[in-house]
Motif scaffolding. Structure first.
Motif, PDB file in Angstrom:
ATOM      1  N   VAL A 175       0.827  -1.201   0.000  1.00 30.30           N
ATOM      2  CA  VAL A 175       0.000   0.000   0.000  1.00 30.30           C
ATOM      3  C   VAL A 175       0.866   1.256   0.000  1.00 30.30           C
ATOM      4  O   VAL A 175       0.627   2.204  -0.761  1.00 30.30           O
ATOM      5  N   ILE A 176       1.878   1.269   0.848  1.00 30.69           N
ATOM      6  CA  ILE A 176       2.762   2.432   0.940  1.00 30.69           C
ATOM      7  C   ILE A 176       3.480   2.658  -0.383  1.00 30.69           C
ATOM      8  O   ILE A 176       3.621   3.799  -0.844  1.00 30.69           O
ATOM      9  N   ALA A 177       3.935   1.590  -1.002  1.00 29.76           N
ATOM     10  CA  ALA A 177       4.645   1.716  -2.278  1.00 29.76           C
ATOM     11  C   ALA A 177       3.770   2.383  -3.334  1.00 29.76           C
ATOM     12  O   ALA A 177       4.226   3.258  -4.083  1.00 29.76           O
ATOM     13  N   VAL A 178       2.508   1.992  -3.387  1.00 28.35           N
ATOM     14  CA  VAL A 178       1.590   2.569  -4.371  1.00 28.35           C
ATOM     15  C   VAL A 178       1.337   4.045  -4.069  1.00 28.35           C
ATOM     16  O   VAL A 178       1.396   4.899  -4.959  1.00 28.35           O
ATOM     17  N   ARG A 179       1.078   4.353  -2.796  1.00 27.60           N
ATOM     18  CA  ARG A 179       0.722   5.726  -2.442  1.00 27.60           C
ATOM     19  C   ARG A 179       1.908   6.674  -2.569  1.00 27.60           C
ATOM     20  O   ARG A 179       1.729   7.855  -2.881  1.00 27.60           O
ATOM     21  N   LEU A 180       3.126   6.181  -2.325  1.00 28.65           N
ATOM     22  CA  LEU A 180       4.312   7.034  -2.439  1.00 28.65           C
ATOM     23  C   LEU A 180       4.998   6.905  -3.789  1.00 28.65           C
ATOM     24  O   LEU A 180       6.007   7.563  -4.044  1.00 28.65           O
ATOM     25  N   GLU A 181       4.444   6.024  -4.645  1.00 27.49           N
ATOM     26  CA  GLU A 181       4.998   5.781  -5.978  1.00 27.49           C
ATOM     27  C   GLU A 181       6.482   5.395  -5.897  1.00 27.49           C
ATOM     28  O   GLU A 181       7.340   5.957  -6.581  1.00 27.49           O
ATOM     29  N   PRO A 213       9.163   1.737  -5.289  1.00 27.58           N
ATOM     30  CA  PRO A 213       9.201   0.270  -5.330  1.00 27.58           C
ATOM     31  C   PRO A 213       8.914  -0.315  -3.944  1.00 27.58           C
ATOM     32  O   PRO A 213       9.315   0.263  -2.923  1.00 27.58           O
ATOM     33  N   ALA A 214       8.232  -1.442  -3.914  1.00 29.54           N
ATOM     34  CA  ALA A 214       7.871  -2.058  -2.640  1.00 29.54           C
ATOM     35  C   ALA A 214       9.083  -2.508  -1.841  1.00 29.54           C
ATOM     36  O   ALA A 214       9.006  -2.627  -0.611  1.00 29.54           O
ATOM     37  N   ASP A 215      10.213  -2.766  -2.531  1.00 33.16           N
ATOM     38  CA  ASP A 215      11.405  -3.209  -1.821  1.00 33.16           C
ATOM     39  C   ASP A 215      12.340  -2.055  -1.459  1.00 33.16           C
ATOM     40  O   ASP A 215      13.446  -2.269  -0.963  1.00 33.16           O
ATOM     41  N   GLU A 216      11.899  -0.813  -1.718  1.00 32.25           N
ATOM     42  CA  GLU A 216      12.677   0.355  -1.320  1.00 32.25           C
ATOM     43  C   GLU A 216      12.835   0.358   0.196  1.00 32.25           C
ATOM     44  O   GLU A 216      11.883   0.103   0.949  1.00 32.25           O
ATOM     45  N   LEU A 217      14.035   0.674   0.686  1.00 24.41           N
ATOM     46  CA  LEU A 217      14.301   0.625   2.129  1.00 24.41           C
ATOM     47  C   LEU A 217      13.339   1.512   2.902  1.00 24.41           C
ATOM     48  O   LEU A 217      12.815   1.103   3.946  1.00 24.41           O
ATOM     49  N   GLN A 218      13.077   2.724   2.416  1.00 24.20           N
ATOM     50  CA  GLN A 218      12.184   3.625   3.144  1.00 24.20           C
ATOM     51  C   GLN A 218      10.776   3.057   3.234  1.00 24.20           C
ATOM     52  O   GLN A 218      10.109   3.183   4.272  1.00 24.20           O
ATOM     53  N   VAL A 219      10.317   2.420   2.169  1.00 28.92           N
ATOM     54  CA  VAL A 219       8.991   1.793   2.183  1.00 28.92           C
ATOM     55  C   VAL A 219       8.953   0.686   3.217  1.00 28.92           C
ATOM     56  O   VAL A 219       7.998   0.563   4.004  1.00 28.92           O
ATOM     57  N   ARG A 220       9.992  -0.129   3.254  1.00 31.64           N
ATOM     58  CA  ARG A 220      10.042  -1.229   4.217  1.00 31.64           C
ATOM     59  C   ARG A 220      10.093  -0.719   5.648  1.00 31.64           C
ATOM     60  O   ARG A 220       9.477  -1.295   6.547  1.00 31.64           O
TER      61      ARG A 220
END
Length: 218
Positions: free
Chosen positions: A148-154, A156-163
Motif C-alpha cells: 500500500v505504501i509503495a503505491v501511495r508514495l509511488e 518500489p515495494a522493496d525500497e528501504l524507506q517503504v520497508r
C-alpha cells in the motif's frame, strides 16, 4: 501443478480445506480460552469439531498451530481496508467508513470470529506458541502495508524507506489492536471506543512521520 494434483487426489478443494481449517481453529480457540492450551488436547479439539484426531493432524502440525487461521481472521479486516483505501480519502475517513460498513454487513459468524481472534491475541501474552500465530499474522499485515505504501508514495515495494515505514506502521497497528482488543474483552462498551479508528490512523501517521495518512490529490 503438483499441489493442484495433490488436492484433486485428496478429493478436497482448496476452498473446502480452508473452511475446514477455520472450523477446527474456531473450536480449538474456544477450548484454549476456556481451559488453557496445556489442558487442551488434540483429541478434545477433534471431538469438538466432530472429526478424528488423525484428521486434525493432517491439517495442523501441532495443537497450538490450530489457532493460526482464527488469528489471521483478526487481521483480515485491516488488510482488506488497506487494499481498498482510495487515493482521494484520508486514512481517518476511510477507516471510519470501513468500520461502519463492517458494522452493517458483518454477520454473527464474522463478529464471533473477531472476538475469538482478540481472545487468542490476549492469550498470546502468556502462551508463546499462540503469540507466534499472532506475530505471523502481523508479518503478513506488514507485507500488505508495504504494498500500500509503495503505491501511495509511488516507490518500489522493496525500497528501504517503504520497508521501514511498513515495519513501523504495522508495529503501531499491532500495539493499538492489542490495546483495543484487551479493552473490549475486559468489558469496555464499543461506544466507549468510538475513537478507535482515529487512534489507528493516528498511530500510522506517527509511525510514518506523516508520510501516510493524507489523501492523494495529484
Amino acid at each position: 501443478m503438483a499441489g493442484v494434483a495433490s488436492t484433486k487426489r485428496s478429493g478436497m478443494s482448496e476452498h473446502r480445506r480452508h473452511r475446514l481449517r477455520l472450523e477446527i481453529s474456531r473450536e480449538a480457540a474456544r477450548l484454549f480460552w476456556a481451559q488453557g492450551v496445556d489442558a487442551t488436547s488434540g483429541d478434545q479439539i477433534a471431538e469438538a469439531v466432530g472429526l478424528s484426531t488423525r484428521t486434525i493432524w493432517r491439517h495442523f502440525r501441532s495443537k497450538e498451530s490450530c489457532a493460526e487461521p482464527i488469528v489471521m481472521r483478526g487481521v483480515e479486516w485491516e488488510m482488506a481496508m488497506l487494499r481498498s483505501w482510495p487515493r482521494d480519502l484520508s486514512l481517518e475517513d476511510h477507516l471510519s467508513a470501513e468500520q461502519m460498513r463492517f458494522g452493517r454487513e458483518a454477520g454473527e459468524i464474522d463478529q464471533a470470529d473477531q472476538v475469538l481472534a482478540m481472545k487468542m491475541i490476549l492469550l498470546g501474552d502468556r502462551e508463546p506458541a499462540i503469540r507466534t500465530a499472532w506475530l505471523m499474522a502481523c508479518d503478513q499485515m506488514e507485507r500488505e502495508m508495504a504494498a500500500v505504501i509503495a503505491v501511495r508514495l509511488e516507490l518500489p515495494a522493496d525500497e528501504l524507506q517503504v520497508r521501514l515505514y511498513a515495519a513501523a506502521a504495522s508495529a503501531a497497528l499491532r500495539v493499538i489492536s492489542e490495546d483495543i482488543g484487551a479493552a473490549l474483552l475486559e468489558g469496555a462498551a464499543p461506544r466507549g471506543l468510538a475513537d478507535a479508528t482515529e487512534r489507528l490512523a493516528g498511530a500510522i501517521r506517527n509511525a510514518t512521520g506523516g508520510a501516510l495518512g493524507d489523501p492523494i490529490t495529484a
